[in-house]
Scaffold this active site. Structure first.
Site, PDB file in Angstrom:
ATOM      1  CD  GLU A 307      21.401  41.304   6.463  1.00 56.87           C
ATOM      2  OE1 GLU A 307      20.172  41.121   6.102  1.00 56.87           O
ATOM      3  OE2 GLU A 307      22.328  40.973   5.936  1.00 56.87           O
ATOM      4  NE  ARG A 346      36.138  32.373  10.783  1.00 53.71           N
ATOM      5  CZ  ARG A 346      37.346  33.165  10.598  1.00 53.71           C
ATOM      6  NH1 ARG A 346      38.177  33.065  11.345  1.00 53.71           N
ATOM      7  NH2 ARG A 346      37.282  33.931   9.444  1.00 53.71           N
ATOM      8  CB  CYS A 376      41.985  11.026  11.830  1.00 52.38           C
ATOM      9  SG  CYS A 376      41.815  10.167  13.358  1.00 52.38           S
ATOM     10  CD  GLU A 377      39.680  15.337   7.525  1.00 50.46           C
ATOM     11  OE1 GLU A 377      40.435  15.376   6.513  1.00 50.46           O
ATOM     12  OE2 GLU A 377      38.682  14.536   7.489  1.00 50.46           O
TER      13      GLU A 377
HETATM   14  N1  LLP Z   1      24.366  38.957   6.082  1.00 49.35           N
HETATM   15  C1  LLP Z   1      24.308  37.814   5.110  1.00 49.35           C
HETATM   16  C2  LLP Z   1      23.309  37.835   4.035  1.00 49.35           C
HETATM   17  C3  LLP Z   1      25.320  36.896   5.259  1.00 49.35           C
HETATM   18  O1  LLP Z   1      25.091  36.069   4.634  1.00 49.35           O
HETATM   19  C4  LLP Z   1      26.237  37.085   6.527  1.00 49.35           C
HETATM   20  C5  LLP Z   1      27.047  35.924   6.519  1.00 49.35           C
HETATM   21  C6  LLP Z   1      26.174  38.190   7.342  1.00 49.35           C
HETATM   22  C7  LLP Z   1      25.158  39.014   6.952  1.00 49.35           C
HETATM   23  C8  LLP Z   1      27.184  38.379   8.288  1.00 49.35           C
HETATM   24  O2  LLP Z   1      28.266  38.524   7.926  1.00 49.35           O
HETATM   25  P1  LLP Z   1      29.762  38.844   9.000  1.00 49.35           P
HETATM   26  O3  LLP Z   1      29.042  40.251   9.370  1.00 49.35           O
HETATM   27  O4  LLP Z   1      29.532  38.044  10.100  1.00 49.35           O
HETATM   28  O5  LLP Z   1      30.600  39.000   8.311  1.00 49.35           O
HETATM   29  N2  LLP Z   1      32.000  31.163   8.099  1.00 49.35           N
HETATM   30  C9  LLP Z   1      32.534  32.244   7.487  1.00 49.35           C
HETATM   31  C10 LLP Z   1      31.768  33.457   7.386  1.00 49.35           C
HETATM   32  C11 LLP Z   1      30.429  33.245   6.612  1.00 49.35           C
HETATM   33  C12 LLP Z   1      29.497  34.355   6.277  1.00 49.35           C
HETATM   34  C13 LLP Z   1      28.124  33.901   6.086  1.00 49.35           C
HETATM   35  N3  LLP Z   1      27.319  35.140   5.965  1.00 49.35           N
HETATM   36  C14 LLP Z   1      33.818  32.744   8.366  1.00 49.35           C
HETATM   37  O6  LLP Z   1      33.991  31.907   9.761  1.00 49.35           O
HETATM   38  O7  LLP Z   1      34.618  33.388   8.378  1.00 49.35           O
END
Ligand code: LLP
Length: 458
Positions: A307, A346, A376-377
C-alpha cells in the site's frame, strides 16, 4: 525509493540562466499563468513510480497487487491516472472510498483501513463490495459482523464482510515518532500476543470471512531492517495460525511506508550542496526493498498486497511559491513567501526536510536563510538555515517532493484559500483543481469589496 527516471521530471534546462522544468514545461510560466502557491504534478513521474513498484513485483512472478494509499494525495485526476494503470486503492474514509470508485478503481482492489471506521462507512464499503476491511480491534470485528448481518437480512441473502486483521508487530520503524505505527504504544493494530485470539474470534462470526492479515509499521522508512523484522514476525505468525488454528488466509497485506529521497532531488552546479553532500542520504531502492522482503513474505505462499502512498506521488510534485519579502536581523536572514504550513505542513509537523530550488537559477553568492510562510506561527517554515542562491521579492521557488501529504494536509488556517493544482504531461498542462475562492472559504456569498487576484503574480 523510486528508481531514477531516464530523464528527471523536475530538472533545470541547459540555458545559461537555467529554468526549472516539469517535464518540458518551465515552472516559471506556470507560476505566471496560475499564480502561487501552486502544486505542479508530473503525470509521467506518477506512472513511472507506479510501474517501477508494480513491475518489480510482477517480475518476481508473485501474485500481488499495489494498492495506492489515497490519503497521500486524493486529487481525482491523479486517482484516475493510477486507476487506469491498474493500481488498487487503499482508502480510510467514505470520502476516499467514493473518490476511488468514481476514479475507476476496481472494487475488488480496494481495501479500507483506519482505526475509527464509522457504521456508515462500513455499510458503504459493504455495499460497494470492496476487497477487504483492514480491521484494527475486536470491537470493530463485531460491529462489521453486525452491519453485514443487518444488510443480509434486508437483502434476503447472506452478506459476508471480507476482513483482514491488522497486527502490530512491535517493531520500531526508526522514522519520525509521529509517523511510526508498528509499536505497542501506537494505537494501530492488535498486538501479536492477542492476534491469534482475534483471528479465532473473527472466524466465529458468521457474517465475516477472514481473508487476510495486514501490517503497516510506519511511513518514510529509510532502512530495510524494520521491514525485515516485521516481515519475519508476520510470516511466523501466519504459519503458526495455519498449523495451530487451522486458519488459512488468502493474502498478506504488507502496508506501505517505503521512504523516498528528499535531498538533492534536483541537481545543478549552481545549486549549493546540502550537508549530506552529492549523494544525499541513503534510502534503499525499490528493488532492494522488494529483494529484502519478498523472499520472506513468500514463505507464506499468500498473495501479497503493498500500500505505498508517498513512493507513488511524492516526487511527482513541486509546490511553487513567490518571495514576498526578505529581511534580516542580527542573527538570521528570512525569506518570506506566500506559501507555508497551510500548503505544506510537513516541515512544521515533523521538521521534515524538503529541497527548495529557485525557478530561475543565477550564478552569484549564496547565503543561509530561513524560508518561511505568511502564517502567524513560528513553526510556519518551509526550510531552516538553508544555503540558497540569493532571493528577492518577486522571485519564485519550488519546494520539491510535495506530492504526498502536501495538498492532502492543506488547511484554510488564517482563512487562506487552498491552492490550485496543475498536471503536466510532456509539453501540455492543465488545471486539475481550481484555487479555492476567498468568498467560499470565508463563508460569504459575495465579497464586500472587489477582490484583486488572490494569488501572487509578479
Ligand atoms: N497504509 C496504511 C495503513 C497507512 O496508514 C499509510 C500511511 C500508508 C499505507 C501509506 O504510507 P506511505 O507509503 O505513504 O508511507 N503525513 C505523514 C505521513 C502519514 C502516513 C499515514 N499513513 C507525512 O507527511 O510524512
Amino acid at each position: 525509493m523510486t528508481d531514477v527516471l531516464d530523464q528527471q521530471a523536475f530538472r533545470y534546462s541547459s540555458a545559461a540562466e537555467p529554468d526549472l522544468l516539469c517535464e518540458e514545461v518551465p515552472l516559471s510560466e506556470l507560476a505566471q499563468e496560475f499564480g502561487t502557491p501552486l502544486y505542479v504534478y508530473s503525470k509521467r513521474q506518477i506512472i513511472e513510480n507506479f510501474h517501477s513498484f508494480d513491475a518489480t513485483l510482477k517480475s518476481s512472478g508473485k501474485e500481488h497487487y499495489v494498492s495506492y494509499a489515497v490519503k497521500a494525495n486524493s486529487n481525482i485526476e491523479l486517482l484516475r491516472i493510477l486507476a487506469e494503470e491498474g493500481s488498487g486503492a487503499d482508502v480510510v474514509s467514505a470520502g476516499e472510498l467514493l473518490a476511488a470508485l468514481a476514479a475507476g478503481f476496481a472494487p475488488e482492489k480496494i481495501t479500507f483501513d483506519g482505526t475509527g471506521k464509522t457504521d456508515e462507512e462500513i455499510e458503504l464499503a459493504l455495499r460497494a463490495n470492496i476487497h477487504a476491511f483492514n480491521v484494527e480491534s475486536f470491537e470493530e470485528l463485531a460491529v462489521i459482523n453486525s452491519i453485514a448481518e443487518r444488510l443480509g437480512q434486508a437483502a434476503g441473502h447472506a452478506v459476508r464482510a471480507k476482513v483482514s486483521i491488522r497486527v502490530n508487530p512491535d517493531v520500531d520503524a526508526k522514522s519520525h515518532p509521529y509517523i511510526s505505527t508498528g509499536m505497542k504504544e501506537n494505537k494501530f493494530g492488535i498486538e501479536m500476543e492477542n492476534a491469534r485470539e482475534a483471528f479465532m474470534y473473527a472466524s466465529r462470526h458468521p457474517a465475516l470471512e477472514v481473508v487476510g492479515i495486514h501490517v503497516h509499521i510506519g511511513s518514510q522508512i529509510t532502512s530495510l531492517d524494520p521491514f525485515i523484522k516485521a516481515a519475519r514476525s508476520t510470516v511466523k505468525f501466519v504459519n503458526s495460525l495455519r498449523v495451530k488454528s487451522g486458519i488459512v488466509l488468502e493474502h498478506l497485506n504488507f502496508g506501505g511506508g517505503q521512504g523516498i529521497h528528499y535531498r538533492n532531488v534536483v541537481r545543478h552546479p549552481l545549486l549549493p550542496k546540502d550537508e549530506f553532500g552529492e549523494e544525499g542520504e541513503y534510502v534503499p531502492s525499490l528493488s532492494e526493498f522488494v529483494g529484502a522482503v519478498l523472499p520472506i513474505l513468500d514463505q507464506t505462499g499468500l498473495k501479497i498486497i503493498f500500500e505505498p502512498g508517498r513512493a507513488i506521488v511524492a516526487n511527482a510534485c513541486a509546490l511553487l511559491a513567490s518571495v514576498l519579502y526578505t529581511k534580516e536581523n542580527s542573527v538570521k536572514k528570512f525569506v518570506i513567501t506566500d506559501t507555508g504550513m497551510t500548503e505544506l505542513i510537513r516541515p512544521c509537523l515533523y521538521e521534515a526536510y524538503h529541497q527548495v530550488a529557485p525557478l530561475k537559477l543565477l550564478s552569484g553568492a549564496t547565503q543561509k536563510v530561513d524560508i518561511v510562510g505568511p502564517i502567524c506561527e513560528t513553526s510556519d517554515f518551509l526550510a531552516q538555515s538553508r544555503e540558497m542562491p540569493s532571493l528577492k521579492r518577486g522571485d519564485a521557488i519550488a519546494v520539491l517532493c510535495a506530492g504526498a501529504y502536501g495538498y492532502a494536509l492543506a488547511s484554510n488556517y488564517n482563512l487562506r484559500p487552498r491552492a490550485a493544482e496543475v498536471l503536466v504531461d510532456g509539453t501540455d498542462y492543465r488545471l486539475i483543481r481550481e484555487r479555492e475562492r476567498i468568498e467560499e472559504v470565508a463563508g460569504i456569498s459575495k465579497a464586500p469589496v472587489t477582490l484583486p487576484n488572490s494569488s501572487s503574480r509578479f
